[in-house]
Design a protein around this motif. Structure first.
Motif, PDB file in Angstrom:
ATOM      1  N   HIS A 587      61.546 -33.631  69.139  1.00 37.69           N
ATOM      2  CA  HIS A 587      61.559 -33.750  70.688  1.00 37.69           C
ATOM      3  C   HIS A 587      61.642 -35.287  70.942  1.00 37.69           C
ATOM      4  O   HIS A 587      61.290 -36.075  70.172  1.00 37.69           O
ATOM      5  CB  HIS A 587      59.982 -33.335  71.027  1.00 37.69           C
ATOM      6  CG  HIS A 587      60.017 -31.756  70.821  1.00 37.69           C
ATOM      7  ND1 HIS A 587      60.371 -30.639  71.568  1.00 37.69           N
ATOM      8  CD2 HIS A 587      59.208 -31.085  69.807  1.00 37.69           C
ATOM      9  CE1 HIS A 587      60.105 -29.444  71.031  1.00 37.69           C
ATOM     10  NE2 HIS A 587      59.392 -29.784  69.925  1.00 37.69           N
ATOM     11  N   CYS A 623      61.353 -33.937  78.016  1.00 40.52           N
ATOM     12  CA  CYS A 623      61.746 -34.318  76.634  1.00 40.52           C
ATOM     13  C   CYS A 623      63.520 -34.476  76.605  1.00 40.52           C
ATOM     14  O   CYS A 623      63.822 -33.832  77.522  1.00 40.52           O
ATOM     15  CB  CYS A 623      61.658 -32.580  75.975  1.00 40.52           C
ATOM     16  SG  CYS A 623      62.374 -32.626  74.412  1.00 40.52           S
ATOM     17  N   ASP A 625      65.575 -34.513  74.177  1.00 46.12           N
ATOM     18  CA  ASP A 625      66.170 -33.799  72.929  1.00 46.12           C
ATOM     19  C   ASP A 625      66.344 -32.292  73.222  1.00 46.12           C
ATOM     20  O   ASP A 625      65.226 -31.797  73.393  1.00 46.12           O
ATOM     21  CB  ASP A 625      65.475 -34.298  71.588  1.00 46.12           C
ATOM     22  CG  ASP A 625      66.215 -33.840  70.403  1.00 46.12           C
ATOM     23  OD1 ASP A 625      66.791 -32.556  70.338  1.00 46.12           O
ATOM     24  OD2 ASP A 625      66.995 -34.624  69.799  1.00 46.12           O
ATOM     25  N   PHE A 626      67.571 -31.901  73.342  1.00 49.59           N
ATOM     26  CA  PHE A 626      67.487 -30.350  73.775  1.00 49.59           C
ATOM     27  C   PHE A 626      67.225 -29.552  72.579  1.00 49.59           C
ATOM     28  O   PHE A 626      67.456 -29.477  71.493  1.00 49.59           O
ATOM     29  CB  PHE A 626      69.027 -29.878  73.929  1.00 49.59           C
ATOM     30  CG  PHE A 626      69.310 -28.994  74.664  1.00 49.59           C
ATOM     31  CD1 PHE A 626      69.513 -28.749  76.095  1.00 49.59           C
ATOM     32  CD2 PHE A 626      68.917 -27.520  74.075  1.00 49.59           C
ATOM     33  CE1 PHE A 626      69.350 -27.675  76.827  1.00 49.59           C
ATOM     34  CE2 PHE A 626      69.049 -26.410  74.601  1.00 49.59           C
ATOM     35  CZ  PHE A 626      69.256 -26.343  76.088  1.00 49.59           C
ATOM     36  N   CYS A 627      65.860 -28.904  72.725  1.00 49.79           N
ATOM     37  CA  CYS A 627      65.067 -28.562  71.480  1.00 49.79           C
ATOM     38  C   CYS A 627      64.969 -26.873  71.665  1.00 49.79           C
ATOM     39  O   CYS A 627      64.533 -26.405  70.492  1.00 49.79           O
ATOM     40  CB  CYS A 627      63.713 -29.172  71.482  1.00 49.79           C
ATOM     41  SG  CYS A 627      62.924 -29.121  73.083  1.00 49.79           S
ATOM     42  N   HIS A 631      64.170 -26.155  76.922  1.00 45.14           N
ATOM     43  CA  HIS A 631      64.105 -27.566  76.936  1.00 45.14           C
ATOM     44  C   HIS A 631      64.038 -28.237  78.094  1.00 45.14           C
ATOM     45  O   HIS A 631      63.450 -29.149  78.538  1.00 45.14           O
ATOM     46  CB  HIS A 631      65.188 -28.241  76.083  1.00 45.14           C
ATOM     47  CG  HIS A 631      65.850 -29.383  76.597  1.00 45.14           C
ATOM     48  ND1 HIS A 631      65.090 -30.555  75.888  1.00 45.14           N
ATOM     49  CD2 HIS A 631      66.825 -29.967  77.396  1.00 45.14           C
ATOM     50  CE1 HIS A 631      65.705 -31.544  76.495  1.00 45.14           C
ATOM     51  NE2 HIS A 631      66.594 -31.310  77.258  1.00 45.14           N
ATOM     52  N   MET A 634      60.744 -28.450  79.612  1.00 41.16           N
ATOM     53  CA  MET A 634      59.760 -29.308  78.823  1.00 41.16           C
ATOM     54  C   MET A 634      59.539 -30.516  79.504  1.00 41.16           C
ATOM     55  O   MET A 634      60.075 -31.557  79.576  1.00 41.16           O
ATOM     56  CB  MET A 634      60.279 -29.507  77.361  1.00 41.16           C
ATOM     57  CG  MET A 634      59.162 -30.182  76.615  1.00 41.16           C
ATOM     58  SD  MET A 634      59.719 -30.012  74.695  1.00 41.16           S
ATOM     59  CE  MET A 634      58.495 -30.775  73.929  1.00 41.16           C
TER      60      MET A 634
HETATM   61 CU1  CUA Z   1      61.585 -30.786  73.227  1.00 46.39          CU
HETATM   62 CU2  CUA Z   1      63.422 -30.584  74.430  1.00 46.39          CU
END
Ligand code: CUA
Ligand code: RUQ
Length: 655
Positions: A587, A623, A625-627, A631, A634
């Motif tokens: 993340h 966030c 970072d594509f989690c 995402h 987030m």
């Molecule tokens: Cu955690 Cu995107």
């Protein structure tokens, strides 16, 4: 003294050659680049989707300060490991935890010029534990852990005026050696530059591995003040020795390209480090000033600590007979490379018309028989003929550096004539050559510096690409070329552009490390002082004007994600712990107007983001970072009130 020896044919620094040394004159390349491309080249470098490369290659970044990891034979870039330069992509050098890694005795130094990676050795074989790389500008050596591909330690090298000839490993990783490129007055002081000659000294530092393999300066050798260059250390029969080239035996301080090319020969330094060790143990070294900083990452607190060391042991070579000898070497040498058997030391001379091979047995005998032709600043110079194993005659123009395939062949890179020359150890005959595009610096055969090279591929690292790729403005990428060396004739397989400017590279068989790579940091082992190991522990704590957010991140929300009661004038530290325990689920974190980089958190890791809000308002964070599928959702808000307002501290917390 004069280094005179007519057995070596040196090319004078005629204007023509001097010009050709610095100007690249690419030959017009045909589609194939002019080189004989192997018919099945595509097949040989094709790594099918889902398949892995056979080798990890670590290419230095040069002026990028980093270390890049490529897969071979595909040439795919796998990772750029931040070492000496800050890296906003993951917060290296920006976060509270990592910025100390770039501490030096000159303060915070966020950039360097990284040149020569090395791999740790056990019994002279690549063991896959660590990579090391030098910082050329502000002298430092870094250690990279090959389980995490992270820089875990950096030590500054004191009493050094530039750390180019560095870091070279002894056979069992007893020491890393590092020499001064620019000799300077030692201790350094205010000296008129035209009087400097009498004052300059060089050092060769011996970095050893103490408790938990931490780097420490064991001792430094005080040596004559010439410019030391590349090196390698003995193995097998030559274990206990290191060999370094040098230039500027004239000790010129201006127009070095001319003034350091006056003597016929330069000097190869032959260091008997076992002898030096004995002298240090016998109390012959003095404790002198040598302020330097040592930084290390603690993997359970995820935090770097810095320590300053003020003194070092300095051994003057004149107080330790037998610790240092010189041998004449062709003008302006670069590489000094020990072959896998340990018997031959190969030196190229950038201005010489031949490659010189020294025989270690002859060096030992010449020392015993006192075959000296004089001395240089009190150090004995060995008779050239007495230590010579052979010369490769007219190999190419500008031989730089030699690598080995472990099958009795040597390969030398030639800068001026842009080619790789293959020749035989022992008979010194050239058996093949391969043009490269263009201006070849160094070459790399996986494991060449060890007793057991993987002699299958050779990577050529070219300085100038000109017409090789689609043009991208005035600056073009440097280029690597992969050559198949498994057969008698070299075969050109692949071109690929590189990041930064690789000066050297190392590689190892992927099988050696790929199953040992760390996938997550275990939450239970997280000892970060501001960790929140679950959402229940998430909280915000005010201490005067300082606010600590003990935050968590997990797919797909932060906790807390609503914070109120922050005031202008506060310093807010977001200590975010990534609660994920799954490989590759990272993340990120950032907030509007931040004067730093993002955070990029690996599973189980805590890192800190510092923020000083300047105006009241509502500030979103998210966030980076594509989690997960959510995402984009987030995200969170922080309410900032005017300084002195009475908005109470409020935040949400998990159950
Ligand atoms: Cu955690 Cu995107
Ligand atoms: S090195 S090619 Cu030869 Cu440090 Cu630059």
């Amino acid at each position: 003294m004069k280094i005179n020896n007519n057995t070596m044919v040196t090319i004078g620094i005629g204007i023509g050659l001097a010009a050709s040394l610095f100007a690249c004159t690419p030959k017009k390349s045909s589609n194939s680049g002019g080189a004989a491309i192997s018919k099945n080249a595509a097949e040989k470098v094709y790594v099918a989707p889902g398949k892995h490369d056979e080798f990890y290659a670590f290419l230095s970044g040069g002026f990028s300060g980093q270390l890049a990891v490529y897969g071979l034979p595909s040439g795919r870039l796998l990772r750029v490991i931040p070492v000496y330069s800050v890296n906003p992509e993951n917060g290296y050098g920006f976060t509270e935890e990592t910025k100390k890694m770039l501490n030096t005795s000159h303060g915070f130094v966020p950039w360097d010029d990284s040149h020569h990676p090395q791999l740790s050795l056990t019994d002279g074989k690549v063991d896959g534990r660590y990579a090391y790389i030098n910082a050329n500008n502000t002298p430092r050596i870094a250690k990279i852990d090959l389980k995490t591909f992270k820089t875990t330690e950096i030590i500054e090298v004191p009493n050094s005026g530039g750390n180019h000839g560095s870091p070279y490993l002894t056979e069992n990783t007893e020491y890393l050696i590092a020499s001064t490129r620019f000799s300077i007055p030692l201790p350094n002081k205010d000296v008129a530059l035209d009087k400097m000659k009498e004052e300059v000294k060089g050092t060769i530092s011996f970095i050893k591995f103490g408790k938990d393999e931490k780097m420490e300066v064991a001792f430094q050798l005080l040596v004559p003040g010439i410019d030391y260059d590349l090196a390698s250390c003995g193995k097998g029969m030559s274990h206990g020795y290191c060999f370094l080239t040098s230039y500027n035996s004239e000790k010129a301080s201006t127009l070095i390209e001319i003034n350091a090319s006056k003597n016929d020969k330069d000097l190869l330094a032959i260091v008997n480090w076992k002898k030096a060790e004995e002298c240090v143990a016998a109390g012959k070294a003095k404790t002198v000033d040598g302020r330097h900083v040592h930084n290390e990452l603690n993997e359970s607190t995820h935090t770097v600590t810095s320590a300053t060391i003020d003194k070092v042991k300095m051994l003057d070579v004149r107080d330790c007979e037998g610790a240092l000898y010189y041998a004449p070497v062709a003008k302006s040498p670069h590489g000094a490379d020990v072959d896998p058997s340990g018997q031959y030391i190969i030196a190229g001379g950038k201005l010489a018309a031949q490659i010189t091979a020294y025989d270690f047995n002859k060096i030992v005998k010449a020392i015993q028989d006192k075959k000296f032709t004089g001395d240089y600043d009190g150090v004995k110079v060995l008779d050239y003929e007495s230590v010579l194993a052979g010369e490769v005659k007219k190999p190419c123009l500008g031989p730089l550096h030699t690598e080995f395939d472990g099958k009795g062949n040597a390969y030398t890179s030639c800068f001026v004539s842009s080619e790789v020359v293959k020749w035989k150890l022992g008979t010194w005959e050239v058996v093949d050559r391969m043009p490269t595009y263009y201006s070849l610096g160094h070459i790399m055969i996986p494991g060449s510096g060890s007793k057991q090279p993987w002699g299958k591929y050779l990577l050529a690292m070219n300085k100038i690409t000109k017409d090789r790729y689609l043009p991208v403005g005035p600056e073009l990428p440097q280029s690597a070329q992969l050559i198949d060396i498994s057969g008698e004739k070299m075969e050109m397989l692949l071109d690929f552009p590189t990041v930064g400017e690789p000066h050297y590279a190392v590689a190892l068989e992927a099988n050696l490390i790929k199953d040992k790579v760390k996938k997550i940091y275990t939450l239970e082992e997280n000892k970060h002082p501001f960790v929140a190991k679950s959402e229940k522990e998430a909280r915000v704590v005010r201490e005067g004007n300082v606010v600590h957010v003990y935050g968590t991140a997990i797919r797909s929300h932060f906790m807390p994600d609503n914070i109120e009661g922050i005031k202008v004038g506060d310093t807010v530290y977001f200590h975010i712990t990534n609660l994920e325990q799954d490989w590759d689920i990272a993340h990120g974190f950032s907030i509007i107007g931040a004067n730093t980089s993002e955070l990029l958190l690996m599973p189980g890791e805590t890192n800190t983001f510092k923020w000083e809000p300047s105006k009241p308002g509502v500030y979103p964070f998210y966030c980076t970072d594509f989690c997960s599928a959510l995402h984009q959702e987030m995200q969170g808000y922080i309410r900032v009130s005017a300084g002195g307002s009475s908005t109470p501290l409020k935040f949400n917390q998990g159950k």
